[in-house]
Design a protein around this motif. Structure first.
Motif, PDB file in Angstrom:
ATOM      1  N   ALA A 207      74.380 -33.371  15.157  1.00 29.06           N
ATOM      2  CA  ALA A 207      75.258 -32.317  14.648  1.00 29.06           C
ATOM      3  C   ALA A 207      75.118 -31.053  15.505  1.00 29.06           C
ATOM      4  O   ALA A 207      74.177 -30.913  16.279  1.00 29.06           O
ATOM      5  CB  ALA A 207      74.907 -32.013  13.199  1.00 29.06           C
ATOM      6  N   LYS A 208      76.041 -30.128  15.334  1.00 27.60           N
ATOM      7  CA  LYS A 208      75.983 -28.871  16.093  1.00 27.60           C
ATOM      8  C   LYS A 208      74.837 -27.984  15.632  1.00 27.60           C
ATOM      9  O   LYS A 208      74.312 -27.198  16.394  1.00 27.60           O
ATOM     10  CB  LYS A 208      77.302 -28.115  15.978  1.00 27.60           C
ATOM     11  CG  LYS A 208      78.411 -28.796  16.729  1.00 27.60           C
ATOM     12  CD  LYS A 208      79.644 -27.939  16.762  1.00 27.60           C
ATOM     13  CE  LYS A 208      80.726 -28.714  17.505  1.00 27.60           C
ATOM     14  NZ  LYS A 208      81.624 -27.844  18.193  1.00 27.60           N
TER      15      LYS A 208
ATOM     16  N   VAL B  61      71.555 -32.899  11.433  1.00 29.34           N
ATOM     17  CA  VAL B  61      70.483 -32.400  12.299  1.00 29.34           C
ATOM     18  C   VAL B  61      70.938 -32.498  13.754  1.00 29.34           C
ATOM     19  O   VAL B  61      71.711 -33.379  14.113  1.00 29.34           O
ATOM     20  CB  VAL B  61      69.141 -33.159  12.103  1.00 29.34           C
ATOM     21  CG1 VAL B  61      68.541 -32.862  10.753  1.00 29.34           C
ATOM     22  CG2 VAL B  61      69.301 -34.649  12.312  1.00 29.34           C
ATOM     23  N   THR B  62      70.447 -31.590  14.585  1.00 24.72           N
ATOM     24  CA  THR B  62      70.886 -31.539  15.975  1.00 24.72           C
ATOM     25  C   THR B  62      70.299 -32.655  16.827  1.00 24.72           C
ATOM     26  O   THR B  62      70.901 -33.037  17.823  1.00 24.72           O
ATOM     27  CB  THR B  62      70.515 -30.186  16.612  1.00 24.72           C
ATOM     28  OG1 THR B  62      69.111 -29.985  16.493  1.00 24.72           O
ATOM     29  CG2 THR B  62      71.250 -29.050  15.933  1.00 24.72           C
ATOM     30  N   GLN B  63      69.155 -33.176  16.450  1.00 27.72           N
ATOM     31  CA  GLN B  63      68.525 -34.238  17.235  1.00 27.72           C
ATOM     32  C   GLN B  63      69.367 -35.513  17.196  1.00 27.72           C
ATOM     33  O   GLN B  63      69.995 -35.819  16.181  1.00 27.72           O
ATOM     34  CB  GLN B  63      67.126 -34.566  16.694  1.00 27.72           C
ATOM     35  CG  GLN B  63      66.075 -33.599  17.094  1.00 27.72           C
ATOM     36  CD  GLN B  63      65.742 -33.671  18.581  1.00 27.72           C
ATOM     37  OE1 GLN B  63      66.083 -34.609  19.285  1.00 27.72           O
ATOM     38  NE2 GLN B  63      65.083 -32.645  19.051  1.00 27.72           N
ATOM     39  N   VAL B  64      69.343 -36.242  18.291  1.00 27.77           N
ATOM     40  CA  VAL B  64      70.043 -37.522  18.352  1.00 27.77           C
ATOM     41  C   VAL B  64      69.157 -38.614  17.762  1.00 27.77           C
ATOM     42  O   VAL B  64      67.939 -38.482  17.716  1.00 27.77           O
ATOM     43  CB  VAL B  64      70.445 -37.880  19.802  1.00 27.77           C
ATOM     44  CG1 VAL B  64      71.470 -36.900  20.328  1.00 27.77           C
ATOM     45  CG2 VAL B  64      69.237 -37.934  20.703  1.00 27.77           C
TER      46      VAL B  64
ATOM     47  N   ASN C 116      64.815 -38.621  12.698  1.00 25.57           N
ATOM     48  CA  ASN C 116      64.054 -38.748  11.452  1.00 25.57           C
ATOM     49  C   ASN C 116      63.033 -37.625  11.310  1.00 25.57           C
ATOM     50  O   ASN C 116      62.884 -37.040  10.238  1.00 25.57           O
ATOM     51  CB  ASN C 116      63.352 -40.106  11.375  1.00 25.57           C
ATOM     52  CG  ASN C 116      64.311 -41.248  11.126  1.00 25.57           C
ATOM     53  OD1 ASN C 116      65.392 -41.053  10.588  1.00 25.57           O
ATOM     54  ND2 ASN C 116      63.925 -42.435  11.526  1.00 25.57           N
ATOM     55  N   ARG C 117      62.340 -37.310  12.389  1.00 26.44           N
ATOM     56  CA  ARG C 117      61.357 -36.222  12.350  1.00 26.44           C
ATOM     57  C   ARG C 117      62.052 -34.878  12.108  1.00 26.44           C
ATOM     58  O   ARG C 117      61.594 -34.062  11.315  1.00 26.44           O
ATOM     59  CB  ARG C 117      60.535 -36.189  13.634  1.00 26.44           C
ATOM     60  CG  ARG C 117      59.492 -37.297  13.694  1.00 26.44           C
ATOM     61  CD  ARG C 117      58.545 -37.122  14.854  1.00 26.44           C
ATOM     62  NE  ARG C 117      59.187 -37.241  16.165  1.00 26.44           N
ATOM     63  CZ  ARG C 117      59.467 -38.392  16.770  1.00 26.44           C
ATOM     64  NH1 ARG C 117      59.161 -39.537  16.186  1.00 26.44           N
ATOM     65  NH2 ARG C 117      60.035 -38.404  17.949  1.00 26.44           N
ATOM     66  N   ALA C 118      63.179 -34.667  12.795  1.00 27.17           N
ATOM     67  CA  ALA C 118      63.930 -33.421  12.614  1.00 27.17           C
ATOM     68  C   ALA C 118      64.455 -33.318  11.179  1.00 27.17           C
ATOM     69  O   ALA C 118      64.425 -32.235  10.581  1.00 27.17           O
ATOM     70  CB  ALA C 118      65.087 -33.349  13.604  1.00 27.17           C
ATOM     71  N   LEU C 119      64.894 -34.425  10.629  1.00 26.24           N
ATOM     72  CA  LEU C 119      65.401 -34.453   9.264  1.00 26.24           C
ATOM     73  C   LEU C 119      64.286 -34.129   8.271  1.00 26.24           C
ATOM     74  O   LEU C 119      64.459 -33.309   7.369  1.00 26.24           O
ATOM     75  CB  LEU C 119      66.004 -35.827   8.978  1.00 26.24           C
ATOM     76  CG  LEU C 119      66.769 -36.021   7.692  1.00 26.24           C
ATOM     77  CD1 LEU C 119      67.892 -35.018   7.549  1.00 26.24           C
ATOM     78  CD2 LEU C 119      67.320 -37.431   7.632  1.00 26.24           C
ATOM     79  N   ARG C 120      63.123 -34.738   8.442  1.00 24.93           N
ATOM     80  CA  ARG C 120      61.970 -34.457   7.576  1.00 24.93           C
ATOM     81  C   ARG C 120      61.589 -32.980   7.657  1.00 24.93           C
ATOM     82  O   ARG C 120      61.401 -32.317   6.635  1.00 24.93           O
ATOM     83  CB  ARG C 120      60.781 -35.317   7.963  1.00 24.93           C
ATOM     84  CG  ARG C 120      59.580 -35.074   7.037  1.00 24.93           C
ATOM     85  CD  ARG C 120      58.284 -35.497   7.626  1.00 24.93           C
ATOM     86  NE  ARG C 120      58.031 -34.694   8.822  1.00 24.93           N
ATOM     87  CZ  ARG C 120      57.271 -35.088   9.818  1.00 24.93           C
ATOM     88  NH1 ARG C 120      56.708 -36.270   9.808  1.00 24.93           N
ATOM     89  NH2 ARG C 120      57.077 -34.309  10.863  1.00 24.93           N
TER      90      ARG C 120
END
Length: 99
Positions: free
Chosen positions: A21-22, A38-41, A48-52
């Motif tokens: 996402a942007k 989340v911006t991470q691909v 998953n880590r960025a989402l957590r």
């Protein structure tokens, strides 16, 4: 209504992930799940880590209180949220949802 399931260690939260996402943001709800961008691909667990990390920050929790239970390679994920009641988590989520 977002599906919150009681768990012996806390509450299970259904999440619909949108990697790449942007910006990191709560986008609403979809199919009884919290929709989160989340911006991470989605590559090697980065999303998953960025989402957590984002969920922990947005819900005012420690990262250790948020654990991915299922959906490692899917957009449909289930997170265990420790240390809060279902009602408390529901209120925190409600405060974050766009009008």
């Amino acid at each position: 209504m977002i599906d919150l399931q009681p768990h012996p260690d806390g509450v299970v939260l259904a999440v619909r992930a949108q990697p790449g996402a942007k910006r990191n943001e709560i986008r609403g709800q979809q199919a009884a799940a919290l929709k989160v961008g989340v911006t991470q691909v989605a590559e090697k667990g980065k999303a998953n880590r960025a989402l957590r990390d984002f969920l922990a920050q947005a819900l005012r929790l420690n990262r250790s209180q948020v654990q991915l239970l299922s959906g490692e390679t899917s957009r449909h994920k289930r997170f265990l949220i420790r240390g809060v009641t279902p009602d408390e988590l529901r209120q925190r989520i409600q405060d974050l949802l766009p009008p």
